[in-house]
Scaffold this active site. Sequence first.
Site, PDB file in Angstrom:
ATOM      1  N   GLY A 261      -0.450   4.781  -1.234  1.00 14.35           N
ATOM      2  CA  GLY A 261      -1.375   5.581  -0.440  1.00 14.35           C
ATOM      3  C   GLY A 261      -0.635   6.617   0.398  1.00 14.35           C
ATOM      4  O   GLY A 261       0.595   6.602   0.501  1.00 14.35           O
TER       5      GLY A 261
ATOM      6  N   GLY B 279       1.298   4.959   3.425  1.00 12.90           N
ATOM      7  CA  GLY B 279       2.425   4.158   2.957  1.00 12.90           C
ATOM      8  C   GLY B 279       3.549   5.007   2.415  1.00 12.90           C
ATOM      9  O   GLY B 279       4.731   4.774   2.717  1.00 12.90           O
TER      10      GLY B 279
ATOM     11  N   ARG C  60      -0.197   9.345  21.736  1.00 14.38           N
ATOM     12  CA  ARG C  60      -1.172  10.434  21.847  1.00 14.38           C
ATOM     13  C   ARG C  60      -1.473  10.752  23.308  1.00 14.38           C
ATOM     14  O   ARG C  60      -1.588  11.923  23.695  1.00 14.38           O
ATOM     15  CB  ARG C  60      -2.463  10.049  21.119  1.00 14.38           C
ATOM     16  CG  ARG C  60      -2.380  10.161  19.608  1.00 14.38           C
ATOM     17  CD  ARG C  60      -3.648   9.685  18.940  1.00 14.38           C
ATOM     18  NE  ARG C  60      -3.631  10.004  17.521  1.00 14.38           N
ATOM     19  CZ  ARG C  60      -4.238   9.282  16.579  1.00 14.38           C
ATOM     20  NH1 ARG C  60      -4.918   8.202  16.927  1.00 14.38           N
ATOM     21  NH2 ARG C  60      -4.166   9.634  15.314  1.00 14.38           N
TER      22      ARG C  60
ATOM     23  N   HIS D  56      -7.637  -0.089  19.070  1.00 18.84           N
ATOM     24  CA  HIS D  56      -7.273   1.158  18.397  1.00 18.84           C
ATOM     25  C   HIS D  56      -8.573   1.753  17.873  1.00 18.84           C
ATOM     26  O   HIS D  56      -8.864   1.739  16.674  1.00 18.84           O
ATOM     27  CB  HIS D  56      -6.299   0.871  17.255  1.00 18.84           C
ATOM     28  CG  HIS D  56      -5.784   2.094  16.552  1.00 18.84           C
ATOM     29  ND1 HIS D  56      -5.353   3.219  17.220  1.00 18.84           N
ATOM     30  CD2 HIS D  56      -5.640   2.373  15.222  1.00 18.84           C
ATOM     31  CE1 HIS D  56      -4.952   4.122  16.348  1.00 18.84           C
ATOM     32  NE2 HIS D  56      -5.127   3.643  15.129  1.00 18.84           N
TER      33      HIS D  56
ATOM     34  N   GLY E   5       0.822  -1.204   0.000  1.00 19.18           N
ATOM     35  CA  GLY E   5       0.000   0.000   0.000  1.00 19.18           C
ATOM     36  C   GLY E   5       0.855   1.253   0.000  1.00 19.18           C
ATOM     37  O   GLY E   5       0.457   2.295   0.513  1.00 19.18           O
TER      38      GLY E   5
ATOM     39  N   ASN F   7     -12.478  -3.932   4.198  1.00 23.14           N
ATOM     40  CA  ASN F   7     -11.061  -4.303   4.205  1.00 23.14           C
ATOM     41  C   ASN F   7     -10.799  -5.778   4.498  1.00 23.14           C
ATOM     42  O   ASN F   7      -9.676  -6.249   4.279  1.00 23.14           O
ATOM     43  CB  ASN F   7     -10.305  -3.443   5.229  1.00 23.14           C
ATOM     44  CG  ASN F   7     -10.047  -2.044   4.715  1.00 23.14           C
ATOM     45  OD1 ASN F   7     -10.148  -1.788   3.516  1.00 23.14           O
ATOM     46  ND2 ASN F   7      -9.732  -1.119   5.603  1.00 23.14           N
TER      47      ASN F   7
END
Length: 358
Positions: free
Chosen positions: A12, A15, A156, A180, A9, A102
């Site tokens: 994208g 990626g 985060r 996640h 990928g 996906n």
Amino acid sequence: MPISISIIGASGSVGATLATHILRSHLLGAYDRLQLVGRGMPASTAKLLATRIDLLDAFDDQRVEIEAVPNIEDVDGDIVIVCAGNTISPRLMNRRDLGAANLPIFENIAQACASRVPEALSIVVSNPVELGVQVLSGKLDRHRVLGMGAQQDSLRFARAIAKDLGISRHEVHASVLGEHGQAMVPLWSTVELMASDPALRSALSELKEWSGAVPLKERVAALQKEISELLRSENIAEAYEVTRRATPDARIMVEPAITGHAMHSTPDATANATLQCLSAVLTNDHRRIHGQVLLRGEFLGLNGICGVPLNVNRDGWQAAQLDTLTDEEQVQIRGAARSIGDYLKTIYAETGLLSKLP
């Protein structure tokens, strides 16, 4: 011995950004190889070829071999990073919404990896991370498959705490386990300050007390409602300001939705978290990271996919233990694992593949 890393990928945004982060990090050197893997479509192949030349123009002094291949079936890296798949959009509003779209992509990638690189270490970046880990672990050694989502969430959380304390994220260690996504579990018991400043430690105690005044679920629900109204009117600046005023644990559960609404991806943050996982693998310096893996009792006796603390190297992952967990946090982590398991069953059932759920 040269190292070969494949990014599936790579055409994208995530990626391509990850490829840049890897080359800029100097983790790879002369005769190592970075393989950019496409989707077998002319547009994807053309972009990969152009990306390769652009990266060579920027980083060729490092003498890393950069290769572009058009098809997933051409993958042959020692480490495979999965970035392919659909991303957040007006039709697919959150990570769980991406599952049905996906799942066949993950199945195709897992089959190619099992055929071409069964001994490779696989890092899943694509969402839902938990589904990707489940699918790849069904065809590969589960100890050689991990998702990077828990590392990104932990970073985060550390950043949110550091921001409120007025210090650098390098001075804060923190863990977020579970999913996640909606079943993530920020763990206040794991928060450590590298500085011994009494004023900072007092401020951290106040943050914890503030966060404990109202259950996290209630705070997140109220924050999500307010943010949703602001996003409907495209008031992005005010949405970010509202989350800035929230507690760190609630902030990290809502703020990514604003970014996703505005740009449908978080390429640099995702690439940075993935790079940290990759760095831990290649340096083998025994640092603790966080990742989604398929457990068989290694952490809190859990069975199934869950984000947990990990030690990783080229041979795979081992679950690390956390001695600071409170009873309530253990309950929350177990609840997150159940939520993930229920979600995976739903996706497999909706796509008619429930019998294939490992």
